[in-house]
Design a protein around this motif. Structure first.
Motif, PDB file in Angstrom:
ATOM      1  N   ASN A 234      60.064 111.744  45.004  1.00  0.00           N
ATOM      2  CA  ASN A 234      59.563 111.567  46.374  1.00  0.00           C
ATOM      3  C   ASN A 234      60.121 112.642  47.311  1.00  0.00           C
ATOM      4  OD1 ASN A 234      58.046 109.331  45.757  1.00  0.00           O
ATOM      5  ND2 ASN A 234      59.511 107.843  46.565  1.00  0.00           N
ATOM      6  N   ALA A 235      61.402 112.947  47.149  1.00  0.00           N
ATOM      7  CA  ALA A 235      62.036 113.959  48.002  1.00  0.00           C
ATOM      8  C   ALA A 235      61.374 115.317  47.763  1.00  0.00           C
ATOM      9  CB  ALA A 235      63.532 114.037  47.690  1.00  0.00           C
TER      10      ALA A 235
ATOM     11  N   ALA B 130      58.049 115.517  49.359  1.00  0.00           N
ATOM     12  CA  ALA B 130      58.177 115.672  50.810  1.00  0.00           C
ATOM     13  C   ALA B 130      58.477 117.134  51.170  1.00  0.00           C
ATOM     14  CB  ALA B 130      59.273 114.755  51.337  1.00  0.00           C
TER      15      ALA B 130
ATOM     16  N   ASP C 247      66.689 114.629  51.803  1.00  0.00           N
ATOM     17  CA  ASP C 247      65.869 115.833  51.669  1.00  0.00           C
ATOM     18  C   ASP C 247      65.550 116.365  53.052  1.00  0.00           C
ATOM     19  OD1 ASP C 247      63.107 114.934  52.689  1.00  0.00           O
ATOM     20  OD2 ASP C 247      63.524 113.389  51.180  1.00  0.00           O
TER      21      ASP C 247
ATOM     22  N   MET D 124      59.212 111.140  57.833  1.00  0.00           N
ATOM     23  CA  MET D 124      58.214 110.106  58.136  1.00  0.00           C
ATOM     24  C   MET D 124      58.351 109.649  59.582  1.00  0.00           C
ATOM     25  SD  MET D 124      58.276 107.662  54.753  1.00  0.00           S
ATOM     26  CE  MET D 124      59.960 107.935  54.266  1.00  0.00           C
TER      27      MET D 124
ATOM     28  N   GLU E  57      53.886 103.087  54.579  1.00  0.00           N
ATOM     29  CA  GLU E  57      54.168 103.476  53.187  1.00  0.00           C
ATOM     30  C   GLU E  57      55.223 102.612  52.511  1.00  0.00           C
ATOM     31  OE1 GLU E  57      52.490 105.644  51.489  1.00  0.00           O
ATOM     32  OE2 GLU E  57      51.305 106.492  53.123  1.00  0.00           O
ATOM     33  N   LEU E  58      56.167 102.118  53.288  1.00  0.00           N
ATOM     34  CA  LEU E  58      57.245 101.363  52.657  1.00  0.00           C
ATOM     35  C   LEU E  58      57.174  99.890  53.035  1.00  0.00           C
ATOM     36  CD1 LEU E  58      60.246 103.828  53.139  1.00  0.00           C
ATOM     37  CD2 LEU E  58      58.553 103.770  51.326  1.00  0.00           C
TER      38      LEU E  58
ATOM     39  N   ARG F 160      49.946 100.002  46.959  1.00  0.00           N
ATOM     40  CA  ARG F 160      49.165 101.024  46.289  1.00  0.00           C
ATOM     41  C   ARG F 160      47.976 100.393  45.570  1.00  0.00           C
ATOM     42  NH1 ARG F 160      52.795 104.588  42.654  1.00  0.00           N
ATOM     43  NH2 ARG F 160      54.263 103.213  43.669  1.00  0.00           N
TER      44      ARG F 160
ATOM     45  N   GLY G 206      57.754 103.985  41.609  1.00  0.00           N
ATOM     46  CA  GLY G 206      58.067 104.677  42.850  1.00  0.00           C
ATOM     47  C   GLY G 206      59.292 104.172  43.584  1.00  0.00           C
ATOM     48  N   PHE G 207      59.207 104.200  44.883  1.00  0.00           N
ATOM     49  CA  PHE G 207      60.313 103.900  45.782  1.00  0.00           C
ATOM     50  C   PHE G 207      60.983 102.562  45.481  1.00  0.00           C
ATOM     51  CE2 PHE G 207      61.573 101.732  49.689  1.00  0.00           C
ATOM     52  CZ  PHE G 207      62.580 102.571  50.133  1.00  0.00           C
ATOM     53  N   TYR G 208      60.173 101.560  45.134  1.00  0.00           N
ATOM     54  CA  TYR G 208      60.721 100.205  44.979  1.00  0.00           C
ATOM     55  C   TYR G 208      61.690 100.074  43.816  1.00  0.00           C
ATOM     56  CZ  TYR G 208      57.166  99.549  48.406  1.00  0.00           C
ATOM     57  OH  TYR G 208      56.419  99.691  49.534  1.00  0.00           O
TER      58      TYR G 208
ATOM     59  N   THR H 149      64.565 113.087  55.272  1.00  0.00           N
ATOM     60  CA  THR H 149      64.749 111.658  54.973  1.00  0.00           C
ATOM     61  C   THR H 149      66.041 111.421  54.194  1.00  0.00           C
ATOM     62  OG1 THR H 149      62.346 111.428  54.841  1.00  0.00           O
ATOM     63  CG2 THR H 149      63.646 109.669  53.838  1.00  0.00           C
TER      64      THR H 149
ATOM     65  N   HIS I  89      54.442 109.844  37.603  1.00  0.00           N
ATOM     66  CA  HIS I  89      55.131 108.556  37.750  1.00  0.00           C
ATOM     67  C   HIS I  89      54.767 107.620  36.606  1.00  0.00           C
ATOM     68  CE1 HIS I  89      56.639 109.311  41.850  1.00  0.00           C
ATOM     69  NE2 HIS I  89      55.557 110.056  41.922  1.00  0.00           N
TER      70      HIS I  89
END
Ligand code: ADP
Length: 628
Positions: free
Chosen positions: A37-38, A41, A79, A84, A92-93, A98, A126-128, A172, A253
């Motif tokens: 993700n970083a 970005a 990063d 955001m 997004e979070l 998705r 992903g992020f989760y 971020t 991913h």
């Protein structure tokens, strides 16, 4: 701004629960996901600043920093990417799930909560994944071009909070408050080994920041842990399977390894490097999101987009990977990518490579090829209708079931042609919804008798494939439920005597059954009494159903078909006897209709009036006399 508390979307709650409980043996993937993700970005701000340099400002020494703090028990991944805004963070979070999340959750539920790596492979976490190792996650972010910063925080339990924050510059920080059982990820050696394993090729430096004690003094140590060597620039012999797989996972991913990897460098008039992957599984949202080919495009190692639609034709949209061209200008805009002659040339080259690689796979590792084909074969077959230049090649790659193959085994058109009987110059096929049902179809009876194989085409794309292809290796493709069956043997002809005997009855039925074009005697049946056939060049039942599906609520107008009766069948003979006895009898029409209904059921369609059908069957049963 005061702290606001917002709820996660329900699907996200369920998703997090699944991730945390099912992937505990693969916890370490959180780092790869967050680095990825970083990296995205950073790629985004670098691309945006190609057209608006003020967006990035002076902060162009792009890097990803990983800072473990064992005292606080936190691991921070920072990063200086695009950052955001508050709105983006909320969206997004937490509040949008998705595409494919719902389907994914349903699928897991069906497997009683057990998540196989295969399944997660179809859905990037992903992020989760952060919640596998952290009991609280704080995200502090400042978007490029924005003054303020935002802080998102959550324990992953149903809700998250949003408040204002302070951040020195754009980018971020993801701060993980590590769980007791995940403290090992605060060790420098553990982090650098994970980075080397999963993210070595990431083009931006991944800097590990640790505190060093020396002679009673504490100093900060910064060390770049990845080699940053773009994997596609290396020669094939230098890249291990593991490295290819890690890179694939970084790009997509995906959790599973790719099924097949194609890595090459085009030289000469057209210069570019490409790594292309064929995934093992169909992604969960494959049929849900708008289908589009999506390759990552780089120009001289600079990331341009992760969703270039113009590098592959639609029918190869399952292929993932990167293309790095040195011929495009660096400041290429998204508009420029549309209809670009250079991209078209690259596309032609990629298509040739991919089709070639698939052909090789089919020859060298048929089992693996079948796995590929089960996942993406129906998409590949679209190529026959869309890519004239490669029509034959795509046709070579297509697999089908046939009356000779065992269930779920396949054969290619080439295999079919090789096994054709002498003098056979037609490739026969029958299309429908389901190969198992097709195997019992009355249309196959004459072919079984003759010992001829028939392809069972059971995917929606198949009738279009057969129509577009027309012929293969000089042999015509022909649907067995259309037109007249050619006579191959003397004894297949219907004698003049039989024709004459039936003439009157056929005439009566043709008139009475207004939904059919005509009623005639059949040479294609040996066991069944009746079937419906389409005129050569007209739509058969399957095509009509498909057109109705695609054609909206009204569908396509139904073309009347021809009812064929088997003159050798006892039931048909009995009807003739009834007709000969009393040609005006109502029963002749009633039973004729029963033959029509049988034929409709046999072709996989629905009868219009099931109640009338039952009435006729009951009428027959009622006439049965014990002992007769
Ligand atoms: P994915 O990365 O597959 O889209 P994620 O759940 O990992 O899914 O992230 C969701 C979204 O959150 C990303 O698409 C991106 O818009 C945003 N995001 C996550 N991490 C960052 C980051 N470090 N910088 C900027 N945006 C981010």
């Amino acid at each position: 701004m005061a702290t606001r508390k917002l709820k996660f979307k329900t699907e996200l709650n369920q998703l997090m629960d699944i991730i945390v409980h099912s992937l505990y043996s693969h916890k370490e993937i959180f780092l790869r996901e967050l680095i990825s993700n970083a990296c995205d970005a950073i790629d985004k701000i670098r691309f945006e600043s190609l057209t608006d340099a003020s967006l990035a400002g002076d902060d162009v020494a792009y890097s990803i920093r990983i800072v473990p703090d064992s005292e606080k028990g936190t691991l921070t991944i920072s990063d200086n990417g695009i950052g955001m805004t508050e709105e983006t963070v909320i969206r997004e979070l937490g509040t949008i799930a998705r595409s494919g999340t719902k389907a994914f959750i349903e699928n897991v539920k069906q497997q009683e909560g057990k998540l196989s790596p295969d399944l997660i492979g179809q859905f990037g976490v992903g992020f989760y994944s952060a919640f596998m190792v952290a009991d609280k996650v704080t995200v502090v972010s400042r978007a490029a071009g924005s003054e303020g910063s935002v802080c998102w925080e959550s324990t992953g339990q149903g809700a998250f909070t949003i408040k204002d924050a302070e951040r020195g510059g754009r980018g971020t920080d993801v701060i993980l408050h590590m769980r007791e059982d995940a403290k090992t990820y605060l060790e420098g050696w553990e982090i650098s080994s994970l980075v080397k394993r999963f993210s070595d090729f990431v083009e931006h430096p991944i800097v590990l920041v640790t505190q060093e004690e020396k002679d009673g003094e504490t100093s900060t140590k910064e060390e770049t842990v990845n080699s940053q060597k773009a994997i596609w620039l290396r020669s094939k012999s230098d890249v291990s399977d593991d490295e290819y797989a890690s890179f694939y996972k970084h790009l997509t991913h995906d959790y599973a390894d790719p099924l097949h990897t194609i890595h090459y460098s085009a030289e000469g008039t057209l210069e570019f490097k490409a790594i292309l992957y064929i995934p093992e599984n169909r992604p969960m949202d494959y049929y849900m999101v708008e289908p589009k080919p999506q390759l990552h495009l780089y120009v001289n190692r600079v990331f341009i987009t992760d969703a270039c639609e113009h590098l592959l034709p639609m029918y190869l949209r399952f292929v993932k990977g990167v293309v790095d061209s040195s011929d495009l200008p660096l400041n290429v805009s998204r508009e420029m990518l549309q209809d670009n002659p250079l991209l078209r040339k690259i596309q032609t080259n990629l298509v040739t490579r991919i089709l070639g690689a698939l052909d090789e796979l089919k020859t060298k590792d048929y089992e693996k090829y079948c796995k590929f084909f089960a996942a993406f074969g129906s998409t590949l077959k679209e190529g026959v209708t869309r890519d004239l230049a490669n029509r034959e090649k795509v046709a070579d790659l297509a697999l089908f079931q046939s009356t000779r193959t065992e269930p779920s085994k396949f054969l290619s058109l080439g295999d079919y042609v090789d096994q054709m009987s002498e003098g056979q110059d037609t490739i026969y096929y029958l299309s429908g919804d389901n190969a198992d049902m097709l195997r019992h179809s009355p249309y196959l009876e004459a072919f079984r008798e003759r010992g001829q194989d028939v392809l069972l085409m059971d995917e929606p794309v198949d009738p279009f494939f057969a129509d577009a292809l027309g012929t293969y290796k000089g042999k015509t493709l022909k649907a067995v439920d259309k037109g007249e069956l050619e006579e191959e043997e003397e004894n297949e002809a219907i004698s003049e005597e039989t024709q004459t005997a039936y003439e009157g009855m056929l005439g009566k039925l043709s008139e009475a059954l207004e939904e059919v074009k005509s009623v005639r005697l059949s040479r294609r049946l040996t066991e069944s009494a009746a079937c419906l056939v389409a005129e050569e060049g007209e739509m058969n039942a399957q095509m009509e159903r498909l057109m109705a599906q695609f054609g909206g609520p009204n569908g396509a107008p139904a073309t009347p078909r021809i009812l064929e009766l088997n003159p050798e069948h006892d039931a048909v003979k009995a009807l003739l006897a009834l007709y000969d006895e009393d040609s005006a009898s109502e029963d002749v029409t009633e039973f004729g209709r029963l033959f029509l209904d049988q034929a409709i059921i046999a072709e996989g369609s629905r009868i219009k009036d099931p109640a009338a059908f039952s009435r006729r069957v009951n009428m027959l049963i009622a006439r049965m006399q014990p002992g007769s």
